[in-house]
Design an enzyme around this catalytic site. Structure first.
Site, PDB file in Angstrom:
ATOM      1  N   ALA A   1       7.690   5.830   6.057  1.00  0.00           N
ATOM      2  CA  ALA A   1       6.491   6.031   5.221  1.00  0.00           C
ATOM      3  C   ALA A   1       6.693   5.148   3.996  1.00  0.00           C
ATOM      4  CB  ALA A   1       6.361   7.507   4.844  1.00  0.00           C
ATOM      5  N   ALA A   2       6.383   3.875   4.142  1.00  0.00           N
ATOM      6  CA  ALA A   2       7.060   2.876   3.312  1.00  0.00           C
ATOM      7  C   ALA A   2       6.316   2.397   2.074  1.00  0.00           C
ATOM      8  CB  ALA A   2       7.417   1.673   4.175  1.00  0.00           C
TER       9      ALA A   2
ATOM     10  N   PRO B   1       4.431   1.939  -1.464  1.00  0.00           N
ATOM     11  CA  PRO B   1       4.289   0.494  -1.695  1.00  0.00           C
ATOM     12  C   PRO B   1       5.564  -0.309  -1.493  1.00  0.00           C
ATOM     13  CG  PRO B   1       4.437   1.631  -3.801  1.00  0.00           C
ATOM     14  CD  PRO B   1       4.443   2.700  -2.734  1.00  0.00           C
ATOM     15  N   GLY B   2       6.686   0.344  -1.156  1.00  0.00           N
ATOM     16  CA  GLY B   2       7.849  -0.417  -0.737  1.00  0.00           C
ATOM     17  C   GLY B   2       9.030  -0.417  -1.688  1.00  0.00           C
ATOM     18  N   GLY B   3       8.991   0.401  -2.727  1.00  0.00           N
ATOM     19  CA  GLY B   3      10.115   0.435  -3.674  1.00  0.00           C
ATOM     20  C   GLY B   3      11.424   0.783  -2.982  1.00  0.00           C
TER      21      GLY B   3
ATOM     22  N   GLU C   1       3.773   2.086   7.805  1.00  0.00           N
ATOM     23  CA  GLU C   1       2.827   2.694   6.864  1.00  0.00           C
ATOM     24  C   GLU C   1       1.510   2.920   7.613  1.00  0.00           C
ATOM     25  OE1 GLU C   1       2.746   3.919   3.627  1.00  0.00           O
ATOM     26  OE2 GLU C   1       0.651   4.279   4.119  1.00  0.00           O
TER      27      GLU C   1
ATOM     28  N   ASP D   1       0.867   5.011  12.611  1.00  0.00           N
ATOM     29  CA  ASP D   1       1.118   6.412  12.286  1.00  0.00           C
ATOM     30  C   ASP D   1       2.591   6.705  12.579  1.00  0.00           C
ATOM     31  OD1 ASP D   1       1.350   9.148  12.156  1.00  0.00           O
ATOM     32  OD2 ASP D   1      -0.597   9.520  13.098  1.00  0.00           O
TER      33      ASP D   1
ATOM     34  N   ASP E   1      10.533   9.149   3.322  1.00  0.00           N
ATOM     35  CA  ASP E   1      10.071   9.473   1.964  1.00  0.00           C
ATOM     36  C   ASP E   1       8.650  10.008   2.166  1.00  0.00           C
ATOM     37  OD1 ASP E   1       9.910   9.568  -0.812  1.00  0.00           O
ATOM     38  OD2 ASP E   1       9.224   7.495  -0.968  1.00  0.00           O
TER      39      ASP E   1
ATOM     40  N   CYS F   1       8.796  13.814  -3.682  1.00  0.00           N
ATOM     41  CA  CYS F   1       8.779  13.943  -5.146  1.00  0.00           C
ATOM     42  C   CYS F   1       8.049  15.237  -5.506  1.00  0.00           C
ATOM     43  CB  CYS F   1       8.170  12.717  -5.814  1.00  0.00           C
ATOM     44  SG  CYS F   1       6.480  12.374  -5.337  1.00  0.00           S
TER      45      CYS F   1
HETATM   46  C1  LIG Z   1       5.741   8.965  -0.941  1.00  0.00           C
HETATM   47  S1  LIG Z   1       4.830   7.644  -0.353  1.00  0.00           S
HETATM   48  C2  LIG Z   1       6.081   6.470   0.045  1.00  0.00           C
HETATM   49  C3  LIG Z   1       6.608   5.714  -1.150  1.00  0.00           C
HETATM   50  C4  LIG Z   1       7.556   4.596  -0.737  1.00  0.00           C
HETATM   51  N1  LIG Z   1       8.622   5.088   0.115  1.00  0.00           N
HETATM   52  C5  LIG Z   1       8.155   3.874  -1.925  1.00  0.00           C
HETATM   53  O1  LIG Z   1       9.267   4.206  -2.334  1.00  0.00           O
HETATM   54  O2  LIG Z   1       7.510   2.961  -2.428  1.00  0.00           O
HETATM   55  C6  LIG Z   1       4.383   8.208   1.253  1.00  0.00           C
HETATM   56  C7  LIG Z   1       3.665   7.167   2.073  1.00  0.00           C
HETATM   57  O3  LIG Z   1       3.467   7.705   3.379  1.00  0.00           O
HETATM   58  C8  LIG Z   1       2.257   7.211   3.876  1.00  0.00           C
HETATM   59  N2  LIG Z   1       1.880   8.038   5.040  1.00  0.00           N
HETATM   60  C9  LIG Z   1       1.171   9.194   5.049  1.00  0.00           C
HETATM   61  N3  LIG Z   1       1.066   9.646   6.310  1.00  0.00           N
HETATM   62  C10 LIG Z   1       1.726   8.769   7.103  1.00  0.00           C
HETATM   63  C11 LIG Z   1       1.960   8.695   8.493  1.00  0.00           C
HETATM   64  N4  LIG Z   1       1.497   9.638   9.346  1.00  0.00           N
HETATM   65  N5  LIG Z   1       2.673   7.649   8.968  1.00  0.00           N
HETATM   66  C12 LIG Z   1       3.150   6.700   8.141  1.00  0.00           C
HETATM   67  N6  LIG Z   1       2.949   6.721   6.804  1.00  0.00           N
HETATM   68  C13 LIG Z   1       2.249   7.742   6.287  1.00  0.00           C
HETATM   69  C14 LIG Z   1       1.342   7.279   2.677  1.00  0.00           C
HETATM   70  O4  LIG Z   1       0.204   6.462   2.849  1.00  0.00           O
HETATM   71  C15 LIG Z   1       2.272   6.799   1.567  1.00  0.00           C
HETATM   72  O5  LIG Z   1       2.177   5.405   1.419  1.00  0.00           O
END
Ligand SMILES: C[S@@+](CC[C@H](N)C(=O)[O-])C[C@H]1O[C@@H](n2cnc3c(N)ncnc32)[C@H](O)[C@@H]1O
Length: 331
Positions: free
Chosen positions: A131-132, A134-136, A155, A182, A200, A254
């Site tokens: 769940a990547a 914005p990629g931090g 993502e 997904d 994440d 978080c």
């Molecule tokens: C907490 S954020 C990730 C932040 C990221 N790891 C970072 O450090 O920049 C969770 C992410 O999961 C994505 N997401 C939600 N449901 C998802 C799914 N079923 N499969 C993949 N990504 C998903 C969201 O769009 C969001 O970008």
């Protein structure tokens, strides 16, 4: 705008009436009175400006010299190598530096760096960030690979996926394999392929609530916890299925809500074949994972998980490290 949660100031003295009163009560239980006060201080103030030196493009001494020359005063975050803060008045100036524009610096909370680092990526590993955007954290994983191995970043959201791709390219990680997908399907598509998986998970982001931004808490409550927990459970099952036997998965959110943390992990751990590993000494204030919440008992090893308490440069986080057991061949 008033929250639809009715304030009950008498049960939470000092709790702002704009915030949901039950949130204040839960945070006191989960973080302690001091932890709740620290959470409230962060929720009521501008976020601390912290950044990580992007070692894919630069090293810390050169970046620090560059920032000093630009009139900034970065200070190291103890226990988080490559992480620094700048004083509150310097946030804008930092964002306008050439170091940020050129990707040598990535603005990011140390808690996020710590979470990704605890996955323990080794050069040569095959790694999945489920769940990547914005990629931090993808950038932290990419740096840990040290030029060897393979990193896949998934993502689901299309706009966020393109933001992820832009971010990776701008920070010297254009070589990461990105998938607009997904994440719940990945385990089925690539069973037992990865040495390390970062999940994440999308969450209710209680650590990111701002008292002057009602949108950050407008939907807060049990219904949202339940909806997110279902998604988190499916993502976790997928991530575990994608993990090689002996491989490790780092689960992070978080948010503090046990429904989105221990309860999700408990279901997976209860299925067997997993160990919850101790996280080792952490450089910030933490509380151990819960083994009981609102009358429900969780697996005792979930005490090895950690809630990072909001304090100084550290934002609230929840992290747990799981290891998939190797199969024991039958005799
Ligand atoms: C907490 S954020 C990730 C932040 C990221 N790891 C970072 O450090 O920049 C969770 C992410 O999961 C994505 N997401 C939600 N449901 C998802 C799914 N079923 N499969 C993949 N990504 C998903 C969201 O769009 C969001 O970008």
């Amino acid at each position: 705008m008033r929250s639809r949660h009715q304030p009950r100031d008498e049960t939470a003295p000092g709790w702002p009436s704009v915030l949901p009163a039950p949130l204040g009560e839960r945070l006191a239980t989960l973080l302690g009175a001091e932890g709740r006060a620290a959470w409230l201080a962060q929720a009521s103030a501008a976020p601390v400006t912290a950044f990580r030196v992007n070692t894919l493009l630069a090293d810390a001494p050169a970046v620090l010299a560059e920032l000093h020359a630009a009139g900034l005063d970065p200070a190291p975050v103890p226990g988080c190598p490559g992480c620094f803060t700048v004083p509150p008045g310097q946030r804008r100036a930092l964002t306008e530096t050439a170091a940020v524009a050129a990707g040598r610096v990535y603005i990011q909370t140390p808690s996020s760096v710590l979470a990704a680092s605890r996955l323990g990526v080794r050069p040569g590993d095959e790694v999945l960030d489920l769940a990547a955007a914005p990629g931090g954290k993808t950038l932290v994983l990419a740096a840990a690979l040290g030029g060897a191995g393979r990193l896949a970043a998934v993502e689901r959201s299309r706009p966020r996926f393109y933001r992820l791709k832009r971010n990776l390219a701008a920070h010297g990680a254009g070589w990461v394999h990105t998938y607009l997908k997904d994440g719940t399907a990945v385990g089925r598509l690539t069973p037992e392929r990865f040495d390390r998986v970062l999940l994440d998970a999308p969450c209710s982001a209680e650590a990111r609530i701002r008292s002057d931004e009602p949108a950050t808490f407008a939907d807060w409550g049990p219904r949202r916890h339940r909806r997110l927990a279902r998604l988190q459970g499916r993502l976790l099952a997928s991530g575990l299925a994608a993990l090689k036997p002996g491989g490790r998965l780092l689960y992070a959110t978080c948010t503090f809500a046990p429904e989105e943390n221990e309860a999700v992990l408990d279901t997976a751990v209860g299925g067997g074949g997993l160990r919850v590993l101790p996280l080792g000494e952490l450089p910030c204030a933490t509380r151990p994972g819960l083994t009981e919440w609102e009358g429900r008992r969780y697996h005792p090893d979930l005490r090895h998980a950690a809630r990072i308490l909001p304090q100084g440069p550290w934002e609230g986080f929840f992290i747990a490290l799981l290891e998939k057991q190797t199969r024991i061949s039958g005799g």
